[in-house]
Design an enzyme around this catalytic site. Structure first.
Site, PDB file in Angstrom:
ATOM      1  N   LYS A 152       0.833  -1.056  -0.042  1.00  0.00           N
ATOM      2  CA  LYS A 152      -0.075  -0.032   0.164  1.00  0.00           C
ATOM      3  C   LYS A 152       0.767   1.368   0.191  1.00  0.00           C
ATOM      4  O   LYS A 152       0.674   2.107  -0.610  1.00  0.00           O
ATOM      5  CB  LYS A 152      -0.965  -0.195   1.264  1.00  0.00           C
ATOM      6  CG  LYS A 152      -1.942  -0.940   1.143  1.00  0.00           C
ATOM      7  CD  LYS A 152      -2.910  -1.461   2.499  1.00  0.00           C
ATOM      8  CE  LYS A 152      -3.727  -2.584   2.100  1.00  0.00           C
ATOM      9  NZ  LYS A 152      -4.434  -2.930   3.394  1.00  0.00           N
ATOM     10  N   GLN A 198      -4.754  -1.510   9.714  1.00  0.00           N
ATOM     11  CA  GLN A 198      -4.597  -2.965   9.084  1.00  0.00           C
ATOM     12  C   GLN A 198      -5.084  -4.135   9.889  1.00  0.00           C
ATOM     13  O   GLN A 198      -4.544  -4.082  11.284  1.00  0.00           O
ATOM     14  CB  GLN A 198      -3.143  -3.243   8.678  1.00  0.00           C
ATOM     15  CG  GLN A 198      -2.550  -4.426   8.087  1.00  0.00           C
ATOM     16  CD  GLN A 198      -3.310  -4.392   6.565  1.00  0.00           C
ATOM     17  OE1 GLN A 198      -3.299  -3.476   5.865  1.00  0.00           O
ATOM     18  NE2 GLN A 198      -3.661  -5.591   6.212  1.00  0.00           N
ATOM     19  N   ASP A 234     -11.365   2.812   4.146  1.00  0.00           N
ATOM     20  CA  ASP A 234     -11.413   1.364   4.086  1.00  0.00           C
ATOM     21  C   ASP A 234     -12.785   1.158   4.303  1.00  0.00           C
ATOM     22  O   ASP A 234     -13.393  -0.130   3.627  1.00  0.00           O
ATOM     23  CB  ASP A 234     -10.678   0.453   5.334  1.00  0.00           C
ATOM     24  CG  ASP A 234      -9.329  -0.141   4.729  1.00  0.00           C
ATOM     25  OD1 ASP A 234      -9.517  -0.482   3.647  1.00  0.00           O
ATOM     26  OD2 ASP A 234      -8.889  -0.500   5.820  1.00  0.00           O
TER      27      ASP A 234
END
Ligand code: NAD
Length: 285
Positions: A52, A96, A119
């Site tokens: 990422k 994450q 997200d």
């Protein structure tokens, strides 16, 4: 059988994001920013965060990763998120997952400012997705929809069977398909006779984490197969949840692993972060 080439499409999306970042910088002097929070030493999570970060560098985003030890406290993660929520140079915040067992993941995700929730895991954005309102949509299922659209696959009225019902893959996948007027079934670990369901499907979308879960006798001729799973085979190779060699003989379209849904997930993270930056730019005036 045609391959749904997520790698090629993700590169085109990345180029588009890169061009738009240049335009945003030229017009406003502003650089989009993404903050990533990584807790612990899980190799898969480290690899995803590194991918990422590299993608952010390629498109010209500012990115910062907060790497924290496995035994970190809830309070320390919350303090970092509060700081990132207030930081005007940060447009997107990504935590994450998974977090270690001592951490209350729901509380962490609920603390992220929904306007920076690239997200799409905050309940506010989940609710907007379910009610078909604009918001941030989880990157993996959003990438699947983009990939299907690229190949002019219209899901309207199609029987779509989603296998896997997690908050980050299966449930938002089902919502997106329903919003696009598909007929949707969701199967999971307690589904009795999975084959009975998948044999009925025009489109099978599987994100479970079990190698060869979907075999050729579970797929009708000409079905479309979207393999979201990422598994490490004994050989060390990355494989999905579908027995690719045999199922690909029978279906009309299929995503490869790697090179299918994975790169699309990263591309959607970039486009969600750019979307957040554009929204924030309006607020900055
Ligand atoms: P998860 O463990 O949270 O959820 C797994 C889901 O699969 C659950 O709903 C469970 O009920 C279901 N399931 C488990 N065994 C099953 C079985 N035998 N039959 C039917 N259903 C079963 O996992 P997750 O985070 O949703 O990830 C799922 C897979 O997708 C993993 O392989 C993960 O690596 C992959 N993934 C890929 C991407 C990508 O970018 N391609 C992104 C996220 C996750």
């Amino acid at each position: 059988m045609q391959i749904l080439d997520g790698k090629a499409l993700s590169q085109r999306i990345e180029q588009k994001v890169k061009d738009e970042v240049i335009e945003l910088k030229t017009q406003t002097g502003y650089t989009p920013g993404l903050a990533v929070i990584l807790v612990g030493q899980d190799p898969a999570s480290q690899a995803y965060v590194s991918m990422k970060k590299k993608a952010c560098d390629r498109v010209g985003f500012y990115s910062v990763s907060h790497e924290m030890p496995e035994d970190i406290s809830q309070e320390a993660i919350e303090n970092t998120i509060t700081m990132m929520n207030k930081n005007p140079n940060i447009d997107g915040i990504l935590v994450q997952l998974p977090l270690p067992p001592q951490i209350d993941t729901t509380k962490i995700l609920e603390l992220v400012n929904p306007a920076k929730d690239v997200d799409g895991f905050h309940p506010y954005n989940v609710g907007r997705l379910v009610t078909n309102l604009d918001g941030f949509v989880p990157c993996t299922p959003l990438g699947v929809m983009e990939l299907l659209a690229e190949y002019n696959i219209d899901v309207k009225g199609k029987n779509c069977v989603v296998v896997g019902a997690s908050n980050i893959v299966g449930k938002p996948m089902a919502s997106l398909l329903l919003n696009a007027d598909a007929t949707v079934e969701i199967c999971h670990i307690f589904t009795d006779d999975l084959k009975k369901h998948t044999l009925n499907a025009d489109i099978i979308l599987v994100g479970v984490g079990v190698i060869n879960l979907i075999k050729e006798d579970m797929v009708k001729d000409g079905a479309i197969i979207v393999d979201i799973g990422i598994n490490r085979a004994e050989s060390g190779k990355l494989v999905g949840d579908v027995d690719f060699a045999n199922v690909s003989e029978k279906c009309s379209y299929i995503t490869p692993v790697p090179g299918g849904v994975g790169p699309m997930t990263i591309a959607m993270l970039l486009s969600n972060t750019l979307k957040a930056a554009n929204m924030n730019a309006k607020e900055r005036g």
